[in-house]
Every structure is written in C-alpha cells, then in structure tokens.
Scaffold this active site. Structure first.
Site, short mmCIF file in Angstrom:
data_model
loop_
_atom_site.label_atom_id
_atom_site.label_comp_id
_atom_site.label_asym_id
_atom_site.label_seq_id
_atom_site.Cartn_x
_atom_site.Cartn_y
_atom_site.Cartn_z
N ASP A 53 0.45 3.70 2.25
CA ASP A 53 0.23 4.32 3.56
C ASP A 53 -0.82 5.44 3.41
OD1 ASP A 53 0.82 4.12 6.33
OD2 ASP A 53 1.95 5.99 6.21
N ASP B 159 0.85 -1.20 0.00
CA ASP B 159 0.00 0.00 0.00
C ASP B 159 0.88 1.24 0.00
OD1 ASP B 159 0.21 -1.23 2.98
OD2 ASP B 159 0.48 0.94 3.02
#
Ligand SMILES: CSC[C@H]1O[C@H](OP(=O)(O)O)[C@H](O)[C@@H]1O
Ligand SMILES: Nc1ncnc2[nH]cnc12
Length: 293
Positions: free
Chosen positions: A212, A210
């Site tokens: 973040d 991901d």
C-alpha cells in the site's frame, strides 16, 4: 445430515478462469438481485463439483465499486454451492506480510459506502451475527492448501474493506494500521456479509501484492505492481484452489453457518412482503419455505 461439497470459488484480480476444472461449462445464472459479474464456470475437480465465478468478470470489466455482490452470492447459492472460497489481491499493512504471502483472513473492518449490503430489506428484516465472519473449518483447510502447494500463509488477519477504486491516501493507510487492520482490499465486503446471510460458509484467501503506501520513503502502490505480483503468483493461487478441493473430506459434515438464519428474521409473518419473500427463494428458501428456482 451429511451432504456433498459443492465449492463456489470467487476468483479475484488475476484469476479469471480455472483450467483444473474438468467437464467445464460456462452457464449464465439469473438472479432477482440483478446481473452477476459473469456466467459461472460449472465443472468438477476430481469428484467435487465446483462453481467458479470471476468476481470482476472475464477481462476484469467490473469495478470494485460497481460490483453486484448480491447477484453474485445469490447466483452461487442458486448454482447449488454449499461453501465459498474467495480469492483476493490485497495490500499489506504489516511489515511481516510481504508480497507473495497468502493471508487466511479472519476479521473485517467495513469502510465501503453505498453498496447494497443485505438481502433482507424492508418487508423481511433479518439480523445475522457477523462476530465470526469467516468459516474456521474452510479457512483452516484453505491455509493448509496454500502450504501444500508450496506457499506461505498467515493464519488470521484483519481485512480493511475500502470503497475505492482509488487507492488510499497515506494518512488513511496509517490510520487503518492504527485501527488494527493487517491487509486492505476493495471487494470482500459486503461479499462476506451476504455469504453469511445466504447461509454459505465463506473463507477468504488474500494474496499480498504490495505494501500500500504507509512505508516511509517508498513509492505508493500502483495497479501495475498488483498485476505483476498476481501474475508471479497466479500459478500458486490456482494450485492452492485445486489442492483445497482435492483435500476435502469425502462427505461434508454440517456447519453452524448452514443454519445462520434460524432466529435471525424479526419481521412478523403477517407483516412480510410477498415480493421480498419471492426474491429470497434461493437465499432463504430453507427458512421461508419458498420454492428454490
Ligand atoms: C487490481 S488492483 C485493486 C483490485 O484488486 C483487488 O480485487 P480482488 O479483491 O477482486 O482481487 C482489490 O480489492 C481491487 O478491486
Ligand atoms: N493496496 C491496496 N489497496 C486496496 N486494494 C488492493 N488490492 C491490492 N492491493 C491493494
């Protein structure tokens, strides 16, 4: 002196077993530092002995903030490991480190709090160098294995270890980027410090799951994103570990990390606590002369 490789694999989120391990057997290893996350899966890949430990336990029972990395590293040392390859899910703090990419981490910033982060407590004080926290030989071979398995990898990157288990605020995420961190996770510290204290060469392959929460106008990371990305790439992570083990040279040349404790212990021999020495039998038996259990 050359010796055989015994590879400890620390499996992160999404990697709780390794089907490529032959003659596999889960065996509980006791540690004077407490309870490891799980039993260790002993076996081999080809001719190489492998010891697999799921960092959070099977079923992901153990929170990153409640892990006992001292027990985990001590158990892997007791199991006879010569080297450790750790796998982690990581958030990306850089545009060019997109989900799915691996990062062969080579530096750390440790922002964890309150975790037992050393084997060397009062009664046996030691100060090891963490300037180069990762074994370059192991990390390079691990990065080669990612590419050999068909993945993409960044060779080098700074991992910010946060306490968790909550993900970061947007302000923190921006600050970590300014500090020079490239990726973020909750587990590789103090694991890497403890591996060095135990004279175990350590490499960390992070798999980006991901971005973040630092990207403007984008939803922040949620655990479902991490799990979905881990599932999408778990076959690649397993293939990478398998390839890494298969690509090891037939014999293991010594590493400077094998003797990291030489000149690190500062407590005078007559001031050393016998109880502390006793529980360092596996971690520091080489320098303390204690018998390994
Ligand atoms: C499941 S999301 C957050 C979780 O994943 C990472 O764990 P690991 O390094 O063991 O793969 C991260 O550090 C958090 O513990
Ligand atoms: N964004 C993130 N922050 C902390 N740990 C993570 N593990 C995977 N993604 C993460």
């Amino acid at each position: 002196m050359t010796k055989r490789w015994v590879i400890g694999v620390i499996g992160g989120s999404g990697l709780y077993a390794m089907h490529a391990i032959e003659d596999a057997q889960w065996i509980a290893v006791n540690s004077p530092f407490g309870t490891p996350s799980d039993a260790i899966l002993f076996g081999r890949i080809g001719e190489v002995q492998v010891c697999f430990l799921p960092r959070h336990g099977r079923g992901h029972r153990v929170s990153p903030t409640e892990l006992n990395p001292r027990a985990n590293i001590d158990a892997l040392k007791r199991a006879g490991c010569t080297d450790l390859l750790a796998i982690s899910a990581i958030g990306s703090l850089r545009e060019n480190l997109e989900p799915g990419r691996f990062v062969a981490v080579d530096q750390f910033i440790d922002r964890t709090q309150g975790r037992a982060s050393t084997f060397f407590t009062s009664g046996m004080v030691a100060h090891i160098s963490m300037a180069d926290p990762v074994c370059a030989r192991l990390s390079g071979m691990a990065a080669d294995a990612v590419e050999g398995a068909g993945g993409t990898v960044a060779r080098g990157g700074t991992y910010l270890a946060m306490e968790g288990p909550q993900f970061s605020t947007r302000a923190e995420s921006h600050m970590y980027r300014q500090w020079g961190a490239d990726v973020i996770g909750m587990t590789a510290m103090p694991e890497a410090k403890l591996a060095r204290e135990a004279e175990l060469p350590y490499a960390l392959l992070g798999m980006v799951t991901d971005y973040d929460c630092w990207r403007e106008g984008e939803a922040a990371v949620e655990v479902g994103d991490v799990i979905a990305q881990m599932h999408a790439n778990s076959a690649l992570a397993r293939a990478t570990v398998e390839r890494f083990v298969q690509s090891l040279p037939a014999t293991r040349d010594p590493s400077p990390i094998d003797t990291a404790l030489d000149n690190a212990i500062i407590t005078a021999p007559d001031a050393r606590d016998p109880a502390v020495i006793a529980r360092l039998d596996a971690v520091a038996g080489r320098v303390l002369g204690a018998k390994t259990a």
